[in-house]
Design an enzyme around this catalytic site. Sequence first.
Site, short mmCIF file in Angstrom:
data_model
loop_
_atom_site.label_atom_id
_atom_site.label_comp_id
_atom_site.label_asym_id
_atom_site.label_seq_id
_atom_site.Cartn_x
_atom_site.Cartn_y
_atom_site.Cartn_z
N HIS A 147 37.34 39.12 39.27
CA HIS A 147 35.89 39.05 38.99
C HIS A 147 35.14 40.30 39.48
O HIS A 147 34.50 40.24 40.54
CB HIS A 147 35.29 37.84 39.71
CG HIS A 147 35.63 36.53 39.09
ND1 HIS A 147 34.78 35.86 38.24
CD2 HIS A 147 36.73 35.76 39.19
CE1 HIS A 147 35.34 34.73 37.85
NE2 HIS A 147 36.52 34.64 38.42
N GLU A 154 32.32 41.32 38.60
CA GLU A 154 30.88 41.04 38.65
C GLU A 154 30.47 40.46 40.00
O GLU A 154 29.28 40.34 40.29
CB GLU A 154 30.45 40.13 37.48
CG GLU A 154 30.79 38.65 37.62
CD GLU A 154 32.27 38.31 37.41
OE1 GLU A 154 33.09 39.23 37.26
OE2 GLU A 154 32.58 37.11 37.42
N GLU A 206 35.37 28.11 33.97
CA GLU A 206 36.41 27.09 33.81
C GLU A 206 36.74 27.04 32.32
O GLU A 206 35.91 26.62 31.51
CB GLU A 206 35.88 25.75 34.33
CG GLU A 206 36.95 24.90 35.00
CD GLU A 206 37.91 24.31 33.98
OE1 GLU A 206 39.13 24.42 34.17
OE2 GLU A 206 37.44 23.76 32.97
N CYS A 219 38.80 36.83 33.89
CA CYS A 219 39.34 35.56 34.39
C CYS A 219 39.45 34.52 33.26
O CYS A 219 40.31 34.67 32.41
CB CYS A 219 38.51 35.09 35.57
SG CYS A 219 39.47 34.05 36.67
N1 GLN Z 1 42.03 29.52 35.87
C1 GLN Z 1 40.68 29.18 35.50
C2 GLN Z 1 40.64 28.39 34.19
O1 GLN Z 1 41.61 28.04 33.65
C3 GLN Z 1 39.81 30.41 35.38
C4 GLN Z 1 39.27 30.75 36.70
C5 GLN Z 1 38.12 31.71 36.67
O2 GLN Z 1 37.61 32.08 35.63
N2 GLN Z 1 37.67 32.07 37.85
O3 GLN Z 1 39.61 28.13 33.70
#
Ligand code: GLN
Length: 253
Positions: free
Chosen positions: A203, A205, A48, A79
């Site tokens: 992801h 991983e 996050e 991500c």
């Molecule tokens: N969109 C998410 C964020 O803003 C990231 C999501 C993720 O890393 N799976 O933190």
Amino acid sequence: MAVVGVLALQGSFNEHIAVLRRLGVKGVEIKKPEQLDNVASLIIPGGESTTMAKLAQYHNLFPALREFVKMGKPVWGTCAGLIFLANKATGQKIGGQELIGGLDCTVHRNFFGSQIQSFETELSVPELASKEGGPETFRGVFIRAPAILEVGPEVQVLADYTVPTNKVLDSNSAVEMREEKNWSEEKVIVAVRQGNLLATAFHPELTADSRWHSYFLKMASNVLEEASSSIVAVGGVDLSLNKQPKNDLPIFQ
Ligand code: GLN
């Protein structure tokens, strides 16, 4: 044995360390700025990004992370990690959030919508398959995922994704983006490389396929080799950092 730093503030850092271990590589948890001195490359996991940014600020990590990127050391963001590396991030609640930057792209933070709009799909990955062998596709796990909407000229696109019309309609972010920027393309970018930086919106991983990890390890050793040979030529500092770590770091077993 190569040692790779994994930013371990929040998110899927243990999963990255587990894949590295399967490849015979030690993943070292990075929680403090000085620990970056002990690693030659870094993975920034998904999670996050707001929470991660708050923790990074608390530990005063941003200046050291920016320096790490600027020095040309290999960094892979997955991500939320991609969001951190982007020069520009848009989308809900991104305003004011501190980023590392360095990757010449615009990323939309929650492009595909909320958590329940998470999905998996087979991505076409020609560059990955040509370097690592195996199938021409890779299972992309997208969890409240970002998407890259624009890239600069130095950025190599490694995978894109054609957004199904129903996904665009479902996603407030996508609709908002379309209206804001007159965005009509249905294709978004989900994996890129720019010099020492690699970024994926999904992801790897969380899958059994470790090709992105081994791609990053090879990319990292090439980048470091080139850097140390050019540095030797000008008689500067050794960037390779393949020395003994200065102090003990927690290693996930
Ligand atoms: N969109 C998410 C964020 O803003 C990231 C999501 C993720 O890393 N799976 O933190």
